[in-house]
Write a protein that holds these residues in place. Structure first.
Motif, PDB file in Angstrom:
ATOM      1  N   ALA A 157     -24.163 -15.890 -14.110  1.00 21.87           N
ATOM      2  CA  ALA A 157     -24.727 -14.650 -14.643  1.00 21.87           C
ATOM      3  C   ALA A 157     -25.823 -14.947 -15.659  1.00 21.87           C
ATOM      4  O   ALA A 157     -26.891 -14.313 -15.653  1.00 21.87           O
ATOM      5  N   ARG A 202     -28.960 -16.187 -13.767  1.00 17.00           N
ATOM      6  CA  ARG A 202     -29.694 -15.097 -13.112  1.00 17.00           C
ATOM      7  C   ARG A 202     -30.488 -14.289 -14.127  1.00 17.00           C
ATOM      8  O   ARG A 202     -31.650 -13.922 -13.878  1.00 17.00           O
ATOM      9  N   ASP A 209     -33.662 -12.818 -12.318  1.00 15.86           N
ATOM     10  CA  ASP A 209     -33.135 -12.408 -11.013  1.00 15.86           C
ATOM     11  C   ASP A 209     -32.094 -11.305 -11.128  1.00 15.86           C
ATOM     12  O   ASP A 209     -31.540 -10.869 -10.123  1.00 15.86           O
ATOM     13  N   SER A 210     -31.808 -10.867 -12.342  1.00 15.63           N
ATOM     14  CA  SER A 210     -30.854  -9.785 -12.566  1.00 15.63           C
ATOM     15  C   SER A 210     -31.525  -8.712 -13.397  1.00 15.63           C
ATOM     16  O   SER A 210     -32.237  -9.012 -14.363  1.00 15.63           O
TER      17      SER A 210
END
Length: 353
Positions: A323, A326, A331-332
Motif C-alpha cells: 500500500a 502504491r 498508483d493509488s
C-alpha cells in the motif's frame, strides 16, 4: 508483537519485536487501526529526513487498553476501553505547556516521528497516560484513527481565526485539506471552496457537500471569487509550496489571513510586496494543543456521518508495504488508508483484546 519496520527507504518489512511493557505513568494499547499520513509516506521514501531506517512509524491511531503501568496515580482507564493517542509529547512544565500551547514546547517529541519511540504501525504500543484520550464505545471504532488528522485541520482553522462570515479557501483536498474544510464548517463558515487537482479527491470532497475547483484553471481567482461571493478572507494552505502560496495570494482579499499548514516544500518563495502592501497575514500551523485534540476527539465521538467517507481503504499489516509503495508511486488515488494489525476485520464493533 508484529510490527511494520522501515528496514530502509522504500523498504518496509513485518518483523517480530518484543512486546512493550508499560512503565510508570504509561498505558499499553492493542492497536486496532492506524492511518497512513502524508508524512509517513515521505518518511518511507526518505523525502523529509524525519524518519530513519529501523523505525516503527505511525501516529494516527486507535486501540484498546491492555494494561496501565505502575505509579499511574488515579488512572481510571480499564482493560478493553477504546482510546486514541495524542502523539505530541510535551514536557508539561515549560511556559508553553503551562499556557496550553503544548505544540510549541521546545522539548516536544512526536510519536511516530521520534525514532526512539516504537509507534503505532504495530500490534502493541505504549503511550503516556496523559496522552491517551478515551473514546465512547458506541462510535465506529476505526473513526478513532481520524482524530489526529482532524485535529490538525481544527488547529489550522483556529490559527486563522475562522469565523462564520469568513470566505474560506482551502488549498489541497487531501486528508489535511479535508480536515481543514470540515473544521471551518464546524466553526460556522458557510462559504468554503477547496482547490484540488485530483479528480477522485474532488469527488470525495463533493460527497461531503463541499464545493471544489481544479487549481489548474486559467481563471482560478475569478472562479474562487464567484463561488465565495468575493475573494477569500481566509486561506488554509494544506499543501505548502511556492505555487500554492501564489494561488493563496491570487485568490484572497486585501487583509486576508493565510495559514500555512502543509509542508510539501521545506523552502518557498513568496511575493513580499503582496504581504506588506495588501496587509495580509501569514500564519504557521503545526499539530494542535492538547485541548484541541480532546475537543476533536469529542466531536469524532459523536460519529458525524461525513467521517464514513474519509476512510477510502483498509489493509492488513502484511499488505501495508504494498500500500505504501502504491501511494509513493502515485498508483493509488486513495486519500486515507487505515492499517489494521489484526486485519481489516478488526474494525468490527466491540472487538476486544
Amino acid at each position: 508483537m508484529r510490527a511494520l519496520v522501515l528496514r530502509d527507504f522504500w523498504d518496509f518489512t513485518v518483523e517480530e519485536r518484543p512486546d512493550p511493557v508499560p512503565g510508570p505513568g504509561e498505558v499499553l494499547l492493542r492497536i486496532t487501526a492506524t492511518g497512513i499520513c502524508g508524512s509517513d509516506l515521505h518518511g518511507f521514501t526518505g523525502e523529509n529526513g524525519r524518519r530513519v531506517p529501523g523505525q516503527v512509524m505511525g501516529h494516527e491511531t486507535v486501540g484498546r487498553v491492555v494494561a496501565v503501568g505502575p505509579d499511574s496515580g488515579t488512572a481510571t482507564l480499564v482493560r478493553g476501553q477504546l482510546v486514541t493517542v495524542n502523539p505530541v509529547l510535551a514536557c508539561g512544565t515549560c511556559r508553553h505547556c503551562a499556557a496550553g500551547t503544548e505544540q510549541a514546547c521546545r522539548q516536544r517529541r512526536v510519536i511516530g516521528v521520534s525514532a526512539e519511540i516504537s509507534a503505532a504501525f504495530a500490534e502493541l504500543m505504549t503511550a503516556p497516560l496523559r496522552n491517551v484520550v478515551l473514546l465512547p464505545g458506541s462510535m465506529p471504532e476505526e473513526y478513532g484513527a481520524l482524530v489526529e488528522p482532524l485535529a490538525v485541520g481544527y488547529h489550522a482553522a483556529r490559527r486563522g481565526g475562522c469565523v462564520a462570515d469568513d470566505r474560506v479557501l482551502v488549498i489541497g483536498g487531501g486528508p489535511i485539506g479535508q480536515a481543514c474544510v470540515l473544521a471551518a464548517r464546524r466553526m460556522g463558515a458557510t462559504k468554503t471552496v477547496v482547490t484540488e487537482p485530483s479528480a477522485p479527491r474532488r469527488k470525495l470532497i463533493a460527497s461531503l457537500g463541499l464545493a471544489t475547483l481544479d487549481p489548474r484553471s486559467d481563471d482560478l481567482a475569478d472562479q474562487v471569487a464567484t463561488m465565495l461571493d468575493g475573494p477569500a478572507t481566509l486561506v488554509l494552505d494544506a499543501v505548502g509550496t511556492t505555487g500554492t502560496l501564489a494561488d493563496a495570494f491570487a485568490c484572497s482579499d486585501l487583509g486576508a489571513r493565510i495559514v500555512l499548514v502543509g509542508m510539501a516544500s521545506p523552502q518557498v518563495e513568496l511575493a513580499a510586496y503582496r504581504v506588506s502592501t495588501d496587509e495580509r497575514t501569514i500564519v504557521g500551523s503545526f499539530t494542535y494543543s492538547a485541548s484541541e485534540f480532546q475537543e476533536t476527539a469529542r466531536w469524532v465521538g459523536t460519529a458525524p456521518p461525513e467521517l464514513s467517507r474519509l476512510i477510502e481503504a483498509r489493509t492488513s499489516l502484511d499488505d501495508a508495504p504494498a500500500a505504501f509503495t502504491r501511494l509513493a508511486l502515485g498508483d493509488s488515488t486513495f486519500s486515507k488508508i487505515l492499517v489494521f494489525p489484526g486485519g481489516p476485520a478488526a474494525q468490527a464493533q466491540g472487538a476486544r483484546e
